[in-house]
Motif scaffolding. Structure first.
Motif, PDB file in Angstrom:
ATOM      1  N   GLY A 141      80.539  51.655 -29.113  1.00 19.10           N
ATOM      2  CA  GLY A 141      79.273  51.974 -29.744  1.00 19.10           C
ATOM      3  C   GLY A 141      78.790  53.377 -29.442  1.00 19.10           C
ATOM      4  N   LEU A 142      79.630  54.174 -28.750  1.00 17.88           N
ATOM      5  CA  LEU A 142      79.220  55.534 -28.400  1.00 17.88           C
ATOM      6  C   LEU A 142      79.694  56.508 -29.464  1.00 17.88           C
ATOM      7  CD1 LEU A 142      80.080  55.329 -24.632  1.00 17.88           C
ATOM      8  CD2 LEU A 142      77.818  55.304 -25.654  1.00 17.88           C
ATOM      9  N   THR A 143      79.147  56.379 -30.637  1.00 20.81           N
ATOM     10  CA  THR A 143      79.546  57.285 -31.693  1.00 20.81           C
ATOM     11  C   THR A 143      78.365  57.523 -32.606  1.00 20.81           C
ATOM     12  OG1 THR A 143      81.131  57.642 -33.461  1.00 20.81           O
ATOM     13  CG2 THR A 143      80.348  55.410 -33.185  1.00 20.81           C
ATOM     14  N   ASP A 144      78.539  58.464 -33.504  1.00 25.27           N
ATOM     15  CA  ASP A 144      77.491  58.742 -34.476  1.00 25.27           C
ATOM     16  C   ASP A 144      77.332  57.515 -35.369  1.00 25.27           C
ATOM     17  OD1 ASP A 144      75.897  59.623 -36.479  1.00 25.27           O
ATOM     18  OD2 ASP A 144      76.815  61.610 -36.588  1.00 25.27           O
ATOM     19  N   PRO A 145      76.196  56.850 -35.308  1.00 28.31           N
ATOM     20  CA  PRO A 145      76.053  55.599 -36.073  1.00 28.31           C
ATOM     21  C   PRO A 145      76.076  55.823 -37.576  1.00 28.31           C
ATOM     22  CG  PRO A 145      73.981  56.211 -35.020  1.00 28.31           C
ATOM     23  CD  PRO A 145      74.996  57.190 -34.540  1.00 28.31           C
ATOM     24  N   ASN A 146      75.994  57.080 -37.999  1.00 21.28           N
ATOM     25  CA  ASN A 146      75.909  57.330 -39.441  1.00 21.28           C
ATOM     26  C   ASN A 146      77.254  57.620 -40.095  1.00 21.28           C
ATOM     27  OD1 ASN A 146      73.093  57.080 -39.364  1.00 21.28           O
ATOM     28  ND2 ASN A 146      73.010  59.133 -38.472  1.00 21.28           N
ATOM     29  N   VAL A 147      78.341  57.644 -39.315  1.00 28.55           N
ATOM     30  CA  VAL A 147      79.649  57.836 -39.951  1.00 28.55           C
ATOM     31  C   VAL A 147      80.521  56.625 -39.656  1.00 28.55           C
ATOM     32  CG1 VAL A 147      79.659  60.347 -39.997  1.00 28.55           C
ATOM     33  CG2 VAL A 147      80.447  59.149 -37.965  1.00 28.55           C
ATOM     34  N   ALA A 148      81.320  56.253 -40.662  1.00 25.07           N
ATOM     35  CA  ALA A 148      82.212  55.109 -40.485  1.00 25.07           C
ATOM     36  C   ALA A 148      83.377  55.512 -39.595  1.00 25.07           C
ATOM     37  CB  ALA A 148      82.738  54.668 -41.843  1.00 25.07           C
ATOM     38  N   SER A 149      83.803  54.605 -38.735  1.00 30.82           N
ATOM     39  CA  SER A 149      84.919  54.920 -37.854  1.00 30.82           C
ATOM     40  C   SER A 149      85.657  53.618 -37.533  1.00 30.82           C
ATOM     41  CB  SER A 149      84.378  55.587 -36.590  1.00 30.82           C
ATOM     42  OG  SER A 149      85.108  55.206 -35.474  1.00 30.82           O
ATOM     43  N   TRP A 150      86.987  53.739 -37.422  1.00 30.59           N
ATOM     44  CA  TRP A 150      87.813  52.543 -37.244  1.00 30.59           C
ATOM     45  C   TRP A 150      87.412  51.729 -36.017  1.00 30.59           C
ATOM     46  CZ3 TRP A 150      93.022  55.494 -38.341  1.00 30.59           C
ATOM     47  CH2 TRP A 150      93.107  55.755 -39.715  1.00 30.59           C
ATOM     48  N   GLY A 151      87.232  52.452 -34.905  1.00 33.93           N
ATOM     49  CA  GLY A 151      86.888  51.762 -33.658  1.00 33.93           C
ATOM     50  C   GLY A 151      85.550  51.045 -33.780  1.00 33.93           C
ATOM     51  N   GLY A 192      97.473  61.864 -31.362  1.00 32.66           N
ATOM     52  CA  GLY A 192      97.483  60.408 -31.293  1.00 32.66           C
ATOM     53  C   GLY A 192      96.534  59.883 -30.237  1.00 32.66           C
ATOM     54  N   SER A 193      96.590  60.478 -29.035  1.00 28.98           N
ATOM     55  CA  SER A 193      95.743  59.911 -27.988  1.00 28.98           C
ATOM     56  C   SER A 193      94.282  60.238 -28.241  1.00 28.98           C
ATOM     57  CB  SER A 193      96.203  60.348 -26.589  1.00 28.98           C
ATOM     58  OG  SER A 193      96.246  61.723 -26.499  1.00 28.98           O
ATOM     59  N   ALA A 194      94.004  61.362 -28.907  1.00 29.52           N
ATOM     60  CA  ALA A 194      92.608  61.667 -29.243  1.00 29.52           C
ATOM     61  C   ALA A 194      92.072  60.640 -30.239  1.00 29.52           C
ATOM     62  CB  ALA A 194      92.495  63.077 -29.814  1.00 29.52           C
ATOM     63  N   ILE A 195      92.917  60.222 -31.188  1.00 29.85           N
ATOM     64  CA  ILE A 195      92.489  59.193 -32.146  1.00 29.85           C
ATOM     65  C   ILE A 195      92.179  57.889 -31.409  1.00 29.85           C
ATOM     66  CG2 ILE A 195      93.311  57.723 -34.032  1.00 29.85           C
ATOM     67  CD1 ILE A 195      94.712  60.166 -35.173  1.00 29.85           C
ATOM     68  N   LEU A 196      93.072  57.537 -30.461  1.00 30.33           N
ATOM     69  CA  LEU A 196      92.830  56.327 -29.659  1.00 30.33           C
ATOM     70  C   LEU A 196      91.540  56.451 -28.863  1.00 30.33           C
ATOM     71  CD1 LEU A 196      96.413  55.569 -28.294  1.00 30.33           C
ATOM     72  CD2 LEU A 196      95.089  54.189 -29.897  1.00 30.33           C
ATOM     73  N   PHE A 197      91.337  57.641 -28.340  1.00 30.95           N
ATOM     74  CA  PHE A 197      90.174  57.923 -27.521  1.00 30.95           C
ATOM     75  C   PHE A 197      88.894  57.747 -28.333  1.00 30.95           C
ATOM     76  CE2 PHE A 197      90.182  60.101 -23.369  1.00 30.95           C
ATOM     77  CZ  PHE A 197      88.839  59.983 -23.096  1.00 30.95           C
ATOM     78  N   GLU A 198      88.897  58.356 -29.511  1.00 31.38           N
ATOM     79  CA  GLU A 198      87.724  58.262 -30.389  1.00 31.38           C
ATOM     80  C   GLU A 198      87.480  56.801 -30.754  1.00 31.38           C
ATOM     81  OE1 GLU A 198      85.399  57.919 -33.904  1.00 31.38           O
ATOM     82  OE2 GLU A 198      87.537  57.453 -33.845  1.00 31.38           O
ATOM     83  N   SER A 222      77.168  62.965 -31.197  1.00 28.46           N
ATOM     84  CA  SER A 222      77.596  63.542 -32.466  1.00 28.46           C
ATOM     85  C   SER A 222      79.125  63.680 -32.451  1.00 28.46           C
ATOM     86  CB  SER A 222      76.957  64.914 -32.656  1.00 28.46           C
ATOM     87  OG  SER A 222      77.444  65.783 -31.657  1.00 28.46           O
ATOM     88  N   LEU A 223      79.715  63.807 -33.653  1.00 24.75           N
ATOM     89  CA  LEU A 223      81.175  63.964 -33.710  1.00 24.75           C
ATOM     90  C   LEU A 223      81.620  65.201 -32.951  1.00 24.75           C
ATOM     91  CD1 LEU A 223      82.317  62.940 -37.287  1.00 24.75           C
ATOM     92  CD2 LEU A 223      82.435  61.679 -35.144  1.00 24.75           C
ATOM     93  N   LEU A 224      80.821  66.286 -33.048  1.00 23.84           N
ATOM     94  CA  LEU A 224      81.169  67.521 -32.352  1.00 23.84           C
ATOM     95  C   LEU A 224      81.231  67.273 -30.849  1.00 23.84           C
ATOM     96  CD1 LEU A 224      81.598  70.613 -32.501  1.00 23.84           C
ATOM     97  CD2 LEU A 224      79.156  70.835 -32.002  1.00 23.84           C
ATOM     98  N   MET A 225      80.224  66.568 -30.326  1.00 20.21           N
ATOM     99  CA  MET A 225      80.189  66.315 -28.897  1.00 20.21           C
ATOM    100  C   MET A 225      81.360  65.425 -28.477  1.00 20.21           C
ATOM    101  SD  MET A 225      78.784  67.389 -26.370  1.00 20.21           S
ATOM    102  CE  MET A 225      77.360  68.324 -26.889  1.00 20.21           C
ATOM    103  N   ILE A 226      81.694  64.446 -29.340  1.00 15.91           N
ATOM    104  CA  ILE A 226      82.831  63.575 -29.033  1.00 15.91           C
ATOM    105  C   ILE A 226      84.123  64.394 -28.965  1.00 15.91           C
ATOM    106  CG2 ILE A 226      84.291  61.744 -29.991  1.00 15.91           C
ATOM    107  CD1 ILE A 226      81.727  60.405 -30.956  1.00 15.91           C
ATOM    108  N   THR A 227      84.280  65.295 -29.950  1.00 13.56           N
ATOM    109  CA  THR A 227      85.471  66.148 -29.960  1.00 13.56           C
ATOM    110  C   THR A 227      85.546  66.983 -28.690  1.00 13.56           C
ATOM    111  OG1 THR A 227      85.251  66.288 -32.340  1.00 13.56           O
ATOM    112  CG2 THR A 227      86.702  67.885 -31.291  1.00 13.56           C
TER     113      THR A 227
END
Lengths: 544, 288, 324
Positions: free
Chosen positions: B229-239, B216-222, B148-153
């Protein structure tokens, strides 16, 4: 007399600032004869160091020689190619700097740093250069020169490092040695040794010396001729004897006046006898130790203050003098409970300071305040001057909040500042003004004891005198008691009633000012007093 | 002295602001950054619709009428994906930087102020976290506890704080020895006050700079995590856009280039602002 | 004399850190929702309560937590990181297969970035307002801001697909034989991944080196060196550089974990057969033993990297040598 070795003609040096090119030296002319010592004297910002750097061709990137000539052996150094200048630097003209702690390269051995000059300028082989470097270290009286050549700068004391610098500067037997405040960062006894060495070597090698200093006492003891500089310009010059006996300019006079006369003056003896009250501050067997980390995480205790005892009478000043590392500041801060003491008793105003804890300790702080040395780091840069002075009142004492600002204004006037300056930030004040803010802060809680920790050491002599006057006036008007910590015997003599001399954690001599200055009992005190440069040697006494 | 009486008070922060304003690159960075923030806030409202909807034929090249950046391998509108991705990137970046700075300042301040065993324990903890490879560790956290985004944060914050803690500690160690801190203690200020009202404000400049760079580095990290592919599949994300279109770079390299440029410009703008802050707040550049 | 003692101390400390990593690993396994047994049971399409209990006993999961931890640590010290659920092979075996590829990538990128970064930094510091200086500043900004996987893909498009200078994927050409041809093949495959991974760190190091050089060039001892009449080259390369290096080396040491992280992404882009790729597949397959094994080994690489950094710093700076 033959032609001068070096002559500076109408030199103008400019520095690039935000507001354009600003002159830091203007229309300066001076000359140096073979074998003589010329002193350039002035306070910080007078342009004396810039002049020396210009001669070496080492002005900072933002600086430039805007006009004038620097003639050395018939050539104008300001017009020379860099390669030609490099053949002169370190070879014909050597230089030593103010900060021995930072002027040597920390990652090379001292022997290598000296040998490098010889290899570079005299094409000596590695082995020969090293052998010569060892000889040079021996010549500047580094004990066990052969062994010490392989050590790194951080393994040496400040005095030894400055000796290494001298060895390096003199390695190629230069015609000129430029010494820029070579002893300002050193203790007074070490200063005396360095000067002895410089005199001896200059004589031996017939090197001409340009000695840059702020201290007229040093000028009197070292130089043949002197140039006085103020704000980038020469105010007067002449032989040392002439200038010191017959100064023309007010500035020169004030410089001469600031040199301590460590001669006894007779004082009313009754003053000394009038001890009846219990002393305000009584310190007994005070010991302060610090843990020092050793190998394998073992801790050893370093004793900074070794069971010292002294008293301070109400309304009087006790000075603790000593060189760096003597423990004088530690002792004073331990009295104020700003450094933890391991043993002893400190009684201030009938309160046993060392047993206080928690809230009682915090409240007791109102009774002892400190004025610190560095006007740049003793004021919180994020607070306005008024808030700085008000802070202790907000935390201690019982003045109602509504009256505090009025009290701050009153304090500002007392220390010679204008209440309207309360809203300014520390960086908007000069060094002397900042020290006044520090004094106002110390007065804010009406303490019975004020500790002055090297309170005027960072200031130029003229400002120093003003702050000392202020401290004396305040003492008289408010019946203040000072514990005055200083390394400067001249200042101490002006300020104190009693003196304690500290050396390596112990008080080696303790008595009234008169007793200590006029008839010191201990060798250490005698050496200390003798080491202070004075103008005595050149003063012409009228024939009887 | 009397001329000074009429001087205007200039706080150190006011001077820093002045310095920052004169730095063209930093101001440009700030303007770009504000524009991206505006897009992130307003974009999804103005350019509505589900970015995951298939709207046109796959691999419609950029510039095709109505689709500024074309469509990706599933025929999704790249512009819409980018706009929605901006919101995710910035939110995660800011939130993770906040977590990082909060943990870092607390640990660094305690270690630098109290010294002794407190410092010893906290710095060992910091070193321990520095030994864990940041991306791998957060991959593990996300894998074990869900993407989830929370867990990623939280994962990003958990692996990034040591840098802030080190800087904070170093500043505290330096400042606590300055005379104005001793003066404040002599003036009766309590430990809490010394730490947070006297030392911390003076320690802030390098921490602020670091915090800016952390965003900046958190954005790169995300972006890295979602690229894998380790992200919430239901939200759009640049990476994620780059990761999912990676196989098709020969046919449609713009599906990778365009979102990459979005990340690049955002992080670049943040770095410029960070550099500007550094120059403005760095006391070495100013006379004392 | 103190060198071996220091080495021993640092190694011991490194081992303690590794132990801490193990404890963390163990904690995470226990904290994570679902455990081995659930996974195995799920794989078998459901299992009876009896069978679950049996598997529990087999994995020692019926014992107290502290005993389990002890067992876990003891097994790791025997190089037993368990069995992969996904590949059904011992984890250590798989890691040892792939570790060399990752080590090669990580260390070559680090060294490449250090050498180039330091050179750029030194030259930029010569003229703080010169063109090269601005280029370094720009490059540092760009290198930092570009996501590493994106840089990789762009390089791949440019130099493998459009201009086929370098191979698209893998680590070596399996058809070549003999040591030297194979080594050359590996080097050929290594170029793009190394450049990609190095680019971020060149940016970091050149920037810091420039700043560090500028500070050192303004120091008193550099003024002393100039006053000795040394040439600008000697002043820069002999007196300034050696003093400017320690902060850069220290930073490089702190970056080891970031380099490994970057390697995960770069390996994915270039199909480089290292730990990163293995990590990704095992995470997607929820293959916990393998994931934790990789975390353990990469922590080991970071620790060894830090140890090396420490030794290099001691070599450069005599002031550090005296300290324990």
């Amino acid at each position: 007399m033959s032609a001068p070795l070096l002559s500076v003609e109408n030199l103008r040096i400019e520095l690039a600032t935000r507001g354009g090119m600003v002159p830091v030296v203007d229309d300066l002319s001076l000359w140096l004869n073979p074998g003589e010592t010329l002193s350039i004297v002035g306070e910080s910002g007078s342009g004396k160091s810039m002049t020396a750097l210009a001669v070496m061709g080492l002005l900072p990137r933002i600086g430039r020689v805007a006009a004038g000539r620097i003639m050395f052996e018939g050539q104008d150094m300001t017009q020379m190619e860099d390669a030609a200048l490099r053949r002169i630097r370190g070879n014909q003209i050597g230089m030593i700097f103010q900060e021995p702690m930072t002027s040597l390269n920390p990652v090379y051995t001292v022997g290598e740093q000296i040998a490098e000059v010889l290899r570079h300028h005299q094409n000596q082989g590695a082995a020969q250069a090293w052998a010569n470097a060892v000889d040079l270290l021996d010549a500047v009286r580094i004990p066990n020169a052969k062994g010490r050549a392989g050590t790194y700068p951080h393994e040496m004391s400040g005095g030894q490092r400055q000796r290494v610098m001298i060895a390096m500067a003199l390695a190629c037997r230069p015609k000129i040695l430029i010494a820029d405040e070579p002893t300002t960062a050193l203790d007074v006894t070490v200063q005396a040794e360095i000067f002895d060495l410089m005199r001896e070597l200059a004589k031996e090698t017939k090197t001409a010396t340009i000695l840059i200093t702020h201290d007229m006492g040093v000028v009197a003891e070292m130089a043949d001729r002197v140039v006085v500089m103020l704000k980038g310009e020469k105010v007067e010059d002449g032989t040392v004897t002439d200038l010191i006996n017959r100064p023309q300019h007010d500035y020169t006079k004030s410089l001469i006046a600031s040199v301590p006369h460590l001669t006894p003056e007779t004082r009313d003896e009754s003053e000394v006898a009038a001890q009846v009250d219990q002393p305000l501050l009584s310190v007994r067997d005070l010991t302060v130790q610090f843990p020092v980390k050793k190998r394998w995480g073992k801790r050893e205790m370093f004793t900074a203050v070794n069971g010292i005892s002294f008293d301070v009478e109400r309304g009087k000043t006790l000075a603790i003098v000593g060189e760096s590392g003597s423990g004088k500041t530690t002792a004073a801060l331990a009295v104020a409970r700003l450094v933890a003491a391991q043993a002893g008793h400190v009684t201030l105003d009938r309160t046993d300071m060392l047993t206080l804890e928690g809230e009682a300790l915090r409240q007791a702080r109102a009774n002892v305040q400190v004025i610190f040395q560095d006007p740049y780091s003793s004021l919180n840069p994020r607070l306005r001057a008024g808030a700085i002075v008000r802070e202790p009142m907000d935390n201690l004492g019982n003045l109602p909040a509504a009256q505090r600002d009025a009290r701050v204004a009153e304090l500002f006037e007392q220390v010679g500042l204008e209440p309207a300056q309360m809203h300014l930030f520390p960086h908007q004040f000069s060094g002397g003004q900042r020290q006044r803010i520090s004094i106002a802060r110390a007065l804010s809680t009406n303490p019975s004891l004020i500790i002055c920790d090297e309170a005027v050491s960072a200031l130029d002599v003229i400002i120093q005198a003003q702050i000392l006057d202020l401290l004396k006036d305040l003492q008289r008007d408010l019946d203040l008691t000072y514990l005055f910590i200083s390394h400067d015997l001249g200042v101490v003599q002006q300020m104190c009633d009693d003196v304690a001399v500290m050396y390596m954690g112990d008080i080696v001599e303790y008595g009234t000012r008169n007793a200590v200055f006029a008839s010191p009992q201990q060798d250490y005190t005698r050496n200390l007093l003798a080491a202070v440069p004075s103008v005595e040697s050149v003063i012409e006494h009228p024939a009887p | 002295m009397s001329e000074q009486t009429h001087l205007k008070a200039r706080s150190p922060f006011a001077e820093a602001f002045e310095m920052f304003r004169r730095n063209h690159a930093a101001v440009a960075g700030l303007v770009i950054l504000l524009a991206i923030v505006a897009v992130a806030i307003l974009g999804p409202v103005l350019y509505s619709g589900n970015p995951f909807d298939m709207v046109w034929a796959p691999f419609t090249p950029p510039g095709t009428e109505g689709y500024l950046f074309g469509t990706d391998y599933l025929g999704r509108d790249l512009l819409s994906l980018l706009i929605h991705g901006a919101r995710v990137s910035l939110t995660v970046g800011l939130a993770a930087a906040f977590v990082t700075v909060t943990i870092g300042i607390t640990i660094g301040a305690l270690a630098g102020f109290y010294r002794g065993w407190v410092e010893e324990v906290l710095m060992r903890l910091t070193e321990f976290f520095q030994v864990l490879p940041t991306l791998l560790f957060s991959m593990v956290i996300v894998a074990l506890f869900g993407a989830s985004l929370l867990m990623i944060t939280i994962a990003i914050g958990l692996v990034s704080w040591p840098a802030v803690a080190r800087i904070t500690r170093a500043e505290f160690l330096r400042i606590r020895e300055l005379e104005y801190v001793t003066a404040a203690r002599a003036g009766g200020v309590r430990n809490g006050g010394l730490m947070f009202r006297v030392i911390l404000p003076n320690a802030l400049p390098p921490i602020i700079v670091q915090a800016a760079l952390m965003v900046g580095s958190a954005i790169l990290f995300e972006a890295g995590l979602s690229f894998l592919g380790l992200t919430d599949p239901n939200v759009a994300s640049w990476g994620q856009i780059i990761g999912s279109n990676r196989q098709y770079i020969l046919d449609a390299s713009y599906t990778v280039t365009v979102p990459g440029i979005a990340i690049f410009i955002t992080v670049l703008a943040i770095s410029l602002v960070g550099d500007g802050l550094n120059d403005a707040l760095n006391p070495k550049l100013r006379e004392r | 004399m103190g060198f071996l003692v220091v080495l021993a101390q640092r190694t011991l400390y490194g081992l303690l850190l590794l132990l801490a990593v193990l404890v963390l690993n163990f904690t995470m396994i226990n904290l994570a929702p679902g455990d081995v047994v659930d996974t195995i049971a799920a794989d078998m399409g459901g299992a009876s309560a009896e069978l679950v209990a049996q598997i529990r006993a087999e994995y020692g999961l019926d014992q107290p937590v502290i005993v389990q931890l002890g067992n876990y640590v003891w097994r790791v010290f025997q190089f037993d990181l368990g069995q992969s659920y996904f590949y059904n092979r011992p984890v250590t075996e798989m890691i040892f297969e792939r570790l060399p590829a990752t080590l090669l990538l990580v260390f070559s990128a680090q060294i490449f970035a250090l050498v180039v970064g330091i050179l750029l930094g030194v030259f930029a510091a010569q003229r703080p307002n010169g063109i090269l200086s601005h280029i370094v500043t720009l490059f540092a900004l760009f290198g930092y801001a570009a996501p590493v996987f994106w840089t990789g893909i762009l390089l791949l498009i440019a130099f493998s697909l459009k201009i086929p200078l370098f191979p698209v994927a893998g680590m070596r050409d399996v058809t070549v034989e003999g040591f030297l041809p194979q080594a050359l093949s590996v080097a050929h495959h290594l170029v793009l991944p190394m450049l990609t991974l190095g680019s971020i760190f060149i940016a970091l190091y050149s920037r810091l080196c420039r700043a560090s050089m500028l500070e050192v060039l303004g120091s008193d001892y550099v003024r002393t060196a100039k006053a000795k009449g040394l040439s600008p080259r000697d002043v820069t390369m002999k007196h300034a550089l050696k003093n400017a290096l320690p902060p850069v080396v220290t930073l490089a040491g702190l970056q080891f974990s970031a380099v490994i992280s970057g390697a995960v992404l770069v390996e994915t882009v270039f199909s480089w057969p290292g730990l990163g790729q293995l990590a990704l597949t095992s995470i997607l397959a929820r293959d916990t033993p393998t994931i934790l094994g990789i975390l353990f080994f990469s922590a080991l690489v970071v620790i060894v990297g830090n140890l090396l950094t420490d030794l290099v710093l001691r070599l450069i700076d005599p002031r550090v040598r005296g300290k324990a």
